[in-house]
Motif scaffolding. Structure first.
Motif, short mmCIF file in Angstrom:
data_model
loop_
_atom_site.label_atom_id
_atom_site.label_comp_id
_atom_site.label_asym_id
_atom_site.label_seq_id
_atom_site.Cartn_x
_atom_site.Cartn_y
_atom_site.Cartn_z
N PRO A 36 0.83 -1.20 0.00
CA PRO A 36 0.00 0.00 0.00
C PRO A 36 0.86 1.25 0.00
CG PRO A 36 0.15 -0.83 2.23
CD PRO A 36 0.90 -1.80 1.36
N THR A 37 0.24 2.38 -0.29
CA THR A 37 0.91 3.67 -0.19
C THR A 37 0.42 4.45 1.02
OG1 THR A 37 -0.69 4.64 -1.70
CG2 THR A 37 1.36 3.83 -2.67
N ALA A 38 -0.70 4.02 1.61
CA ALA A 38 -1.26 4.71 2.77
C ALA A 38 -1.87 3.71 3.74
CB ALA A 38 -2.31 5.72 2.34
N ILE A 39 -1.69 3.96 5.03
CA ILE A 39 -2.27 3.16 6.10
C ILE A 39 -2.85 4.14 7.11
CG2 ILE A 39 -1.80 1.50 7.95
CD1 ILE A 39 0.69 0.65 6.22
N GLU A 40 -4.12 3.97 7.42
CA GLU A 40 -4.78 4.89 8.33
C GLU A 40 -5.53 4.12 9.41
OE1 GLU A 40 -8.25 8.30 8.21
OE2 GLU A 40 -6.99 8.01 6.46
N TYR A 41 -5.33 4.52 10.65
CA TYR A 41 -6.03 3.94 11.80
C TYR A 41 -6.97 4.99 12.37
CZ TYR A 41 -2.80 0.00 12.01
OH TYR A 41 -2.09 -1.12 11.74
N GLU A 42 -8.13 4.51 12.85
CA GLU A 42 -9.07 5.40 13.50
C GLU A 42 -9.83 4.64 14.58
OE1 GLU A 42 -12.63 8.53 12.38
OE2 GLU A 42 -11.93 7.14 10.85
N THR A 92 -10.52 0.86 13.32
CA THR A 92 -10.59 0.67 11.87
C THR A 92 -9.21 0.94 11.28
OG1 THR A 92 -12.89 1.37 11.76
CG2 THR A 92 -11.65 1.50 9.73
N ALA A 93 -8.81 0.11 10.34
CA ALA A 93 -7.59 0.36 9.57
C ALA A 93 -7.98 0.37 8.10
CB ALA A 93 -6.55 -0.73 9.83
N ARG A 94 -7.52 1.39 7.40
CA ARG A 94 -7.71 1.48 5.96
C ARG A 94 -6.34 1.40 5.31
NH1 ARG A 94 -10.36 5.20 8.24
NH2 ARG A 94 -12.59 5.03 8.50
N VAL A 95 -6.20 0.46 4.41
CA VAL A 95 -4.95 0.24 3.70
C VAL A 95 -5.24 0.51 2.23
CG1 VAL A 95 -3.12 -1.43 3.27
CG2 VAL A 95 -4.36 -1.50 5.43
N GLY A 131 -5.59 1.95 -7.12
CA GLY A 131 -6.68 1.08 -7.56
C GLY A 131 -7.34 0.21 -6.52
N LYS A 132 -6.93 0.30 -5.25
CA LYS A 132 -7.50 -0.62 -4.27
C LYS A 132 -7.42 -0.04 -2.86
CE LYS A 132 -5.75 -4.89 -2.71
NZ LYS A 132 -5.18 -6.20 -2.99
N THR A 133 -8.51 -0.22 -2.12
CA THR A 133 -8.55 0.14 -0.70
C THR A 133 -9.16 -1.03 0.06
OG1 THR A 133 -8.80 2.49 -1.15
CG2 THR A 133 -9.47 1.74 1.03
N GLU A 134 -8.53 -1.40 1.16
CA GLU A 134 -9.08 -2.44 2.03
C GLU A 134 -9.37 -1.80 3.38
OE1 GLU A 134 -6.17 -5.56 2.22
OE2 GLU A 134 -6.42 -6.07 0.11
N GLU A 135 -10.45 -2.24 4.01
CA GLU A 135 -10.78 -1.73 5.33
C GLU A 135 -10.96 -2.89 6.29
OE1 GLU A 135 -13.29 1.86 6.28
OE2 GLU A 135 -14.69 0.26 6.80
N TYR A 136 -10.38 -2.75 7.46
CA TYR A 136 -10.47 -3.75 8.51
C TYR A 136 -11.10 -3.08 9.73
CZ TYR A 136 -7.03 -5.83 5.43
OH TYR A 136 -6.39 -6.30 4.33
N VAL A 137 -12.06 -3.74 10.33
CA VAL A 137 -12.71 -3.21 11.53
C VAL A 137 -12.61 -4.28 12.61
CG1 VAL A 137 -14.84 -2.29 12.50
CG2 VAL A 137 -14.29 -1.85 10.09
N TRP A 138 -11.98 -3.89 13.73
CA TRP A 138 -11.74 -4.84 14.80
C TRP A 138 -12.45 -4.41 16.07
CZ3 TRP A 138 -6.82 -2.99 12.64
CH2 TRP A 138 -6.29 -3.84 11.68
N ASP A 139 -12.88 -5.40 16.84
CA ASP A 139 -13.40 -5.18 18.18
C ASP A 139 -12.27 -5.37 19.16
OD1 ASP A 139 -16.29 -4.90 17.65
OD2 ASP A 139 -16.12 -6.97 16.93
N ARG A 140 -12.32 -4.61 20.26
CA ARG A 140 -11.30 -4.77 21.31
C ARG A 140 -11.55 -6.08 22.05
NH1 ARG A 140 -7.89 -1.25 23.89
NH2 ARG A 140 -8.97 0.58 23.08
N VAL A 141 -10.53 -6.89 22.16
CA VAL A 141 -10.60 -8.14 22.90
C VAL A 141 -10.07 -7.90 24.32
CG1 VAL A 141 -9.82 -10.54 23.01
CG2 VAL A 141 -10.29 -9.48 20.81
N ARG A 142 -8.99 -7.13 24.44
CA ARG A 142 -8.41 -6.74 25.74
C ARG A 142 -7.87 -5.35 25.64
NH1 ARG A 142 -4.62 -11.84 26.83
NH2 ARG A 142 -4.88 -12.15 24.66
#
Length: 163
Positions: A131-137, A145-148, A152-163
Motif C-alpha cells: 500500500p501507499t497509505a495506512i490509516e487507523y481510526e 478501523t484500519a484502511r490500507v 486502484g484498491k482500498t481495504e478496510e479492517y474493523v476490529w473489536d477490542r478483545v483486551r
C-alpha cells in the motif's frame, strides 16, 4: 475560542463531553486539532483487536507506547491455519512519527505520518508499490478501523477490542 479548544481537548483525552454531533463548537474545534507528534499520543491504539468473518479471523495487537515506540503484530487465520502475519512498530523519529511494517517477517517499509487527530493517524509512503497509505481510526463505537490503500484498491479492517 480558547474555551472551545479546551473543551475539545478534554473530550479528546476522554473526559465526559457528551455527543460532539450535538455540540457543533466541539466538533469544529476537534477538526482543527493538530496531528499527533509523539507515539505516546497514539495510546488509543493499545490493546488486542479482533474480527471474525466466516472462517477468517484477523487480529492486531499493539503494546502501550513506551520510550518513543509502539510494537505491534498482525495475523490472519483462515480455518485453523495462519495465512499471514506481520511485525509492526510506530516510532518517534526526529522528523516525525513513522509506521514500520514487516509483512511475513521480511524487509521493513517505512510510512510517515501525514495527517491525524485525537483518534486518527494516517501514514503514507508514495514510493511504495502497495500500500501507499495506512490509516487507523478509533471509532465512536469503540472499534478500531484500519484502511490500507494504494493505486486502484482500498481495504478496510474493523476490529473489536478483545483486551
Amino acid at each position: 475560542m480558547i474555551a472551545r479548544l479546551l473543551a475539545a481537548a478534554a473530550c479528546a483525552v476522554g473526559a465526559s463531553c457528551g455527543d460532539s454531533q450535538s455540540r457543533p463548537e466541539v466538533a469544529l474545534a476537534l477538526e482543527h486539532v493538530a496531528p499527533p507528534r509523539f507515539v505516546a499520543q497514539l495510546a488509543w491504539m493499545t490493546g488486542d483487536w479482533r474480527s471474525i468473518e466466516g472462517d477468517t479471523l484477523q487480529e492486531e495487537r499493539w503494546g502501550e507506547p513506551l520510550g518513543g515506540l509502539m510494537i505491534g503484530t498482525g495475523r490472519t487465520l483462515i480455518g485453523s491455519r495462519a495465512r499471514f502475519f506481520e511485525y509492526l512498530r510506530i516510532e518517534d523519529r526526529p522528523d516525525g512519527l513513522v509506521y514500520v511494517a514487516s509483512p511475513l517477517g521480511r524487509d521493513s517499509t517505512d510510512f510517515t505520518l501525514t495527517d491525524g487527530g485525537p483518534r486518527r493517524a494516517r501514514f503514507e509512503n508514495p514510493t511504495h508499490d502497495w500500500p501507499t497509505a495506512i490509516e487507523y481510526e478509533l471509532r465512536d463505537d469503540g472499534r478500531l478501523t484500519a484502511r490500507v490503500a494504494g493505486p486502484g484498491k482500498t481495504e478496510e479492517y474493523v476490529w473489536d477490542r478483545v483486551r
